[in-house]
Design a protein around this motif. Structure first.
Motif, mmCIF file in Angstrom:
data_model
loop_
_atom_site.group_PDB
_atom_site.id
_atom_site.type_symbol
_atom_site.label_atom_id
_atom_site.label_comp_id
_atom_site.label_asym_id
_atom_site.label_seq_id
_atom_site.Cartn_x
_atom_site.Cartn_y
_atom_site.Cartn_z
ATOM 1 N N PHE B 13 17.334 43.133 35.651
ATOM 2 C CA PHE B 13 16.319 42.676 36.640
ATOM 3 C C PHE B 13 15.797 43.686 37.209
ATOM 4 O O PHE B 13 16.352 44.459 38.222
ATOM 5 C CB PHE B 13 16.926 41.645 37.600
ATOM 6 C CG PHE B 13 17.910 40.388 36.935
ATOM 7 C CD1 PHE B 13 16.825 39.341 36.579
ATOM 8 C CD2 PHE B 13 19.058 40.311 37.039
ATOM 9 C CE1 PHE B 13 17.525 38.198 36.107
ATOM 10 C CE2 PHE B 13 19.693 39.064 36.455
ATOM 11 C CZ PHE B 13 18.770 38.141 35.832
ATOM 12 N N PHE B 16 17.802 46.595 37.769
ATOM 13 C CA PHE B 16 18.856 46.643 38.015
ATOM 14 C C PHE B 16 19.795 45.748 36.937
ATOM 15 O O PHE B 16 19.360 44.974 36.520
ATOM 16 C CB PHE B 16 19.217 45.658 39.159
ATOM 17 C CG PHE B 16 20.570 45.135 39.455
ATOM 18 C CD1 PHE B 16 21.496 46.002 40.396
ATOM 19 C CD2 PHE B 16 21.237 43.834 39.123
ATOM 20 C CE1 PHE B 16 22.685 45.522 40.308
ATOM 21 C CE2 PHE B 16 22.494 43.305 39.412
ATOM 22 C CZ PHE B 16 23.361 44.294 40.244
ATOM 23 N N ALA B 18 22.448 43.684 35.266
ATOM 24 C CA ALA B 18 23.395 42.663 35.700
ATOM 25 C C ALA B 18 24.520 42.447 34.482
ATOM 26 O O ALA B 18 25.554 42.185 34.853
ATOM 27 C CB ALA B 18 22.626 41.380 35.801
ATOM 28 N N PRO B 37 34.584 39.093 39.621
ATOM 29 C CA PRO B 37 34.177 38.937 40.918
ATOM 30 C C PRO B 37 32.761 38.527 41.042
ATOM 31 O O PRO B 37 32.218 38.481 40.115
ATOM 32 C CB PRO B 37 34.582 40.177 41.855
ATOM 33 C CG PRO B 37 34.271 41.187 40.628
ATOM 34 C CD PRO B 37 34.685 40.643 39.230
ATOM 35 N N ASN B 38 32.341 37.987 42.413
ATOM 36 C CA ASN B 38 30.969 37.798 42.525
ATOM 37 C C ASN B 38 30.117 38.920 41.948
ATOM 38 O O ASN B 38 30.281 40.084 42.473
ATOM 39 C CB ASN B 38 30.767 37.655 43.851
ATOM 40 C CG ASN B 38 31.054 36.444 44.517
ATOM 41 O OD1 ASN B 38 31.897 36.378 45.642
ATOM 42 N ND2 ASN B 38 30.780 35.174 43.836
ATOM 43 N N GLY B 39 28.867 38.446 41.325
ATOM 44 C CA GLY B 39 27.963 39.550 41.071
ATOM 45 C C GLY B 39 28.273 40.161 39.741
ATOM 46 O O GLY B 39 27.547 41.348 39.166
ATOM 47 N N ALA B 40 29.549 39.843 39.105
ATOM 48 C CA ALA B 40 29.969 40.550 37.827
ATOM 49 C C ALA B 40 29.028 40.450 36.850
ATOM 50 O O ALA B 40 28.900 41.255 35.565
ATOM 51 C CB ALA B 40 31.355 40.196 37.678
ATOM 52 N N GLY B 41 28.170 39.273 36.587
ATOM 53 C CA GLY B 41 27.289 39.020 35.690
ATOM 54 C C GLY B 41 27.773 38.159 34.811
ATOM 55 O O GLY B 41 27.262 37.669 33.520
ATOM 56 N N LYS B 42 28.565 37.010 35.275
ATOM 57 C CA LYS B 42 29.105 35.945 34.524
ATOM 58 C C LYS B 42 28.027 34.946 34.239
ATOM 59 O O LYS B 42 27.840 34.537 33.130
ATOM 60 C CB LYS B 42 30.368 35.375 35.135
ATOM 61 C CG LYS B 42 31.519 36.139 35.493
ATOM 62 C CD LYS B 42 32.484 35.592 36.172
ATOM 63 C CE LYS B 42 32.257 35.028 37.603
ATOM 64 N NZ LYS B 42 31.946 35.897 38.584
ATOM 65 N N SER B 43 27.479 34.615 35.325
ATOM 66 C CA SER B 43 26.614 33.364 35.162
ATOM 67 C C SER B 43 25.257 33.950 34.332
ATOM 68 O O SER B 43 24.710 33.099 33.588
ATOM 69 C CB SER B 43 25.812 32.773 36.494
ATOM 70 O OG SER B 43 26.905 32.307 37.393
ATOM 71 N N THR B 44 24.966 35.234 34.520
ATOM 72 C CA THR B 44 23.869 35.901 33.632
ATOM 73 C C THR B 44 24.075 35.866 32.409
ATOM 74 O O THR B 44 23.199 35.362 31.450
ATOM 75 C CB THR B 44 23.551 37.183 34.271
ATOM 76 O OG1 THR B 44 23.266 37.314 35.685
ATOM 77 C CG2 THR B 44 22.192 37.739 33.594
ATOM 78 N N GLN B 83 27.106 26.690 37.230
ATOM 79 C CA GLN B 83 27.829 26.747 38.423
ATOM 80 C C GLN B 83 27.250 25.974 39.875
ATOM 81 O O GLN B 83 27.993 25.406 40.386
ATOM 82 C CB GLN B 83 27.662 28.159 38.669
ATOM 83 C CG GLN B 83 28.310 28.743 40.151
ATOM 84 C CD GLN B 83 28.277 30.192 40.263
ATOM 85 O OE1 GLN B 83 28.006 31.001 39.236
ATOM 86 N NE2 GLN B 83 28.546 30.695 41.404
ATOM 87 N N GLU B 160 32.236 28.482 36.192
ATOM 88 C CA GLU B 160 33.166 28.440 37.404
ATOM 89 C C GLU B 160 33.277 26.814 37.773
ATOM 90 O O GLU B 160 32.793 26.378 38.626
ATOM 91 C CB GLU B 160 32.559 28.979 38.757
ATOM 92 C CG GLU B 160 31.974 30.408 38.442
ATOM 93 C CD GLU B 160 32.314 31.186 39.414
ATOM 94 O OE1 GLU B 160 33.321 31.191 40.214
ATOM 95 O OE2 GLU B 160 32.016 32.401 39.349
ATOM 96 N N LYS B 311 35.925 37.589 47.917
ATOM 97 C CA LYS B 311 35.543 36.199 47.663
ATOM 98 C C LYS B 311 35.544 35.402 49.159
ATOM 99 O O LYS B 311 34.738 36.075 50.021
ATOM 100 C CB LYS B 311 36.474 35.410 46.826
ATOM 101 C CG LYS B 311 36.441 35.963 45.394
ATOM 102 C CD LYS B 311 35.180 36.048 44.771
ATOM 103 C CE LYS B 311 34.512 34.849 44.403
ATOM 104 N NZ LYS B 311 33.510 34.862 43.227
#
Ligand SMILES: Nc1ncnc2c1ncn2[C@@H]1O[C@H](COP(=O)(O)OP(=O)(O)OP(=O)(O)O)[C@@H](O)[C@H]1O
Ligand SMILES: [Mg+2]
Lengths: 256, 326
Positions: B13, B16, B18, B37-44, B83, B160, B311
């Protein structure tokens, strides 16, 4: 681009179901046009000298088509812009993830929003005829008014979708209503005959597509159009085609 | 043929990164987990695999279809639970499912039959005509799962699935997921709950900063770390770590606030030695614990930090977002 009627129907049906599930909202959206009709129509009728509006009709009768157009203007744009809320509350993702082109979502959404707007416009029309005591239009004129309202509302929902696809932020929702919808209404011939306006206002009003919508409805409902039905209809039709094309393009460019 | 094949998939992005050129594959019928963890790129990653985001580079095949060139085929063959909530709260549960079925091209009778099945699975049959805005957060999640399954997909993506839910509801959702697994559907889920990954998944990929750090079965992941873990809570964790390291009892101590964890071969023998070393160095020991390695230890080992400390705040935000009405 592949048109899939079933998917368009699914998106349309969702709009209709949501509309039927929120009757209190509908009452709210009918309240304002009725207030305008009663307060302005009733108030100015006794205040304006005879012959202020063309054709020797009462001011409240003259106002009625303008108020019907206003109802459609507000509810249609509101419905189109509501895509912003679908984005905020997630349902947009459900639609975007479905195996169908985005054009079908735009078409379904446009038809759904237009259907609910027409229903509300017709309700104001009927209640308005009773309140103002305007003569009942002939069935042919009613059918004409219905067709006119259909194109007008599709046009305006598409405008709403185009705006929503550009802005995308919930915070801009109120802004749209205040900076776009209000001027479209007040800078039209909905309340004042175009012939009676001062020069500059007249110029602006002539450029406003809502003016042609009001004029067309006035022609069909009370026989008092001044711009000519073919021109009125052409403006709504061209507006609809352009707005739908722009909405489809802009919506297909939006990210999740 | 594998259900999902990912080849050097990347998403940037505006500069950056992701998701950083990840590769993995998921076997048919497997329950595959993305733990990070948060921002690891799972949802992306999920968005790219479900064709909602186009990758910056690399490729992925889902059910044999390319996510870039065969998006429609991919979409027809997968179910997604995002999510963030995506059900329409101003419709009934039934209408949510029915409209979903239409969007996926199902005919009337099969929609009706399938709605009964999926509502039974998630135990909400009595609620089908109720407006979703009257549902609790857990019920909405279950409905989302039902909707993801509505068109009988071959692969289900769960981003999640138990985020922000209470432990009891989480157990419930786990039981549905296990039931689905027995029916043979392939599932890819993301989570930042270690217990969830450990309990459910056949294989787990630990992801951090867009990259897969390690990928294996939970059992083998845990086996990678010595035989036992000794966790010591003390006033001077740093000093304790150094002392134990110097004496050669354990070589890679891990710090997490006041707790130091040591990986040791035989915990029973190492524990008294560590305690003795601590007392010898004048360090006050608050508590000492001996256990078999958990995924948490593996996670800290590979990412250098505990998943929990990051978290909390994010969870709260999600729970608030979920509970907001529409
Ligand atoms: N549309 C976007 N534009 C810019 N950056 C983005 C965008 N979407 C995600 N990111 C960034 O990419 C990174 C990965 O985000 P992603 O949502 O995939 O993480 P995640 O592993 O799902 O985290 P979480 O557990 O919080 O859901 C984050 O740093 C996020 O800020
Ligand atoms: Mg995520």
């Amino acid at each position: 681009m592949a048109i899939e009627p079933v998917k368009i129907y699914a998106v349309w049906l969702r709009e209709i179901k949501r509309f039927l599930n929120s009757k209190s909202r509908m009452v709210g959206s009918l309240a304002m046009p009725l207030l305008f009709l009663v307060a302005l129509g009733g108030g100015f009728s006794s205040f304006l000298p005879a012959g202020s509006v063309p054709g020797g009709v009462s001011y409240s009768t003259y106002l009625l088509p303008g108020i019907v157009a206003m109802t459609i203007l507000f509810t249609s744009i509101f419905s189109g812009v509501s895509i912003i809320w679908d984005r905020e509350f997630g349902f947009l993702k459900e639609m975007l993830a479905a195996p169908t082109g985005r054009e079908n979502i735009v078409f379904g959404r446009t038809l759904g929003g237009a259907t609910t707007a027409i229903i509300q416009g017709l309700m104001i029309l009927v209640i308005g005829l009773v309140i103002t005591g305007a003569p009942l239009p002939s069935p042919l004129h009613m059918a004409g008014a219905f067709v006119f309202m259909s194109f007008l509302s599709c046009f305006l929902v598409a405008v709403g979708i185009a705006i929503a696809s550009t802005l995308q932020e919930v915070e801009t929702f109120q802004l749209v209503m205040n900076l776009i919808v209000m001027p479209l209404f007040f800078l039209s011939n909905a309340l004042i005959p175009i012939e009676k306006m001062p020069g500059i206002l007249k110029g602006v009003t002539t450029l406003n597509p809502i003016t042609y919508a009001v004029d067309g409805l006035r022609d069909l409902m009370i026989g008092q159009g001044t711009l000519g039905l073919p021109l009125d209809f052409a403006v709504c039709l061209v507006g609809f085609i352009v707005a739908l094309a722009v909405a489809t393009y802009l919506f297909s460019k939006t990210a999740i | 043929m594998d259900a999902i094949v990912v080849d050097r998939l990347e998403k940037r992005f505006n500069g950056f990164t992701a998701v950083d050129k990840i590769s993995f594959s998921v076997k048919k019928g497997e329950l595959f987990g993305f733990l990070g963890p948060n921002g690891a790129g799972k949802s992306t990653t999920i968005y790219m695999l479900t064709t909602l985001l186009s990758p910056t580079s690399g490729s992925a095949k889902v059910n044999g279809f390319d996510v870039g060139t065969q998006a429609d085929d991919v979409r027809k063959s997968i179910g997604i639970v995002f999510q963030d909530p995506t059900v329409d709260t101003r419709l009934s549960a039934y209408d949510n499912l029915d409209i979903h079925g239409m969007l996926y091209g199902m005919d009337g009778p099969s929609r009706k039959a399938r709605i009964r099945e999926v509502m039974e699975l998630i135990e909400l049959s009595d609620w089908q005509d109720k407006m979703v805005k009257t549902f609790s957060g857990g019920m909405r999640r279950r409905l989302e799962i039902a909707r993801g399954l509505m068109h009988t997909p071959n692969i289900l993506f769960l981003d999640e699935p138990t985020l922000g839910l209470d432990p009891q509801t989480r157990r419930h959702i786990w039981s549905y997921i296990e039931k689905l697994k027995r029916q043979g559907i392939t599932i890819m889920l993301t989570t930042h709950y270690l217990e969830e990954a450990d309990f459910l998944c056949d294989r787990v990929a630990i992801v951090d900063h867009g990259a897969i750090k390690v990928l294996d079965t939970p059992k083998r992941l845990k086996g990678m770390i010595g035989g036992n873990v000794v966790r010591v809570s003390s006033s001077e964790p740093q000093k304790l770590a150094e002392v134990v390291k110097r004496k050669g009892f354990a070589d890679k101590p891990r710090m997490d606030e006041t707790v130091v964890s040591f990986d040791v071969k035989d915990g029973g023998k190492a524990l008294p030695k560590i305690l003795e070393a601590a007392i010898g160095a004048g360090i006050e020991v608050e508590s000492i614990e001996l256990r078999v390695p958990s995924l948490e230890d593996v996670f800290i080992h590979y990412t250098g930090s505990s998943i929990r400390s990051e978290k909390g705040a994010g969870d709260m935000m999600m729970a608030m977002r979920r509970s907001r009405g529409y």
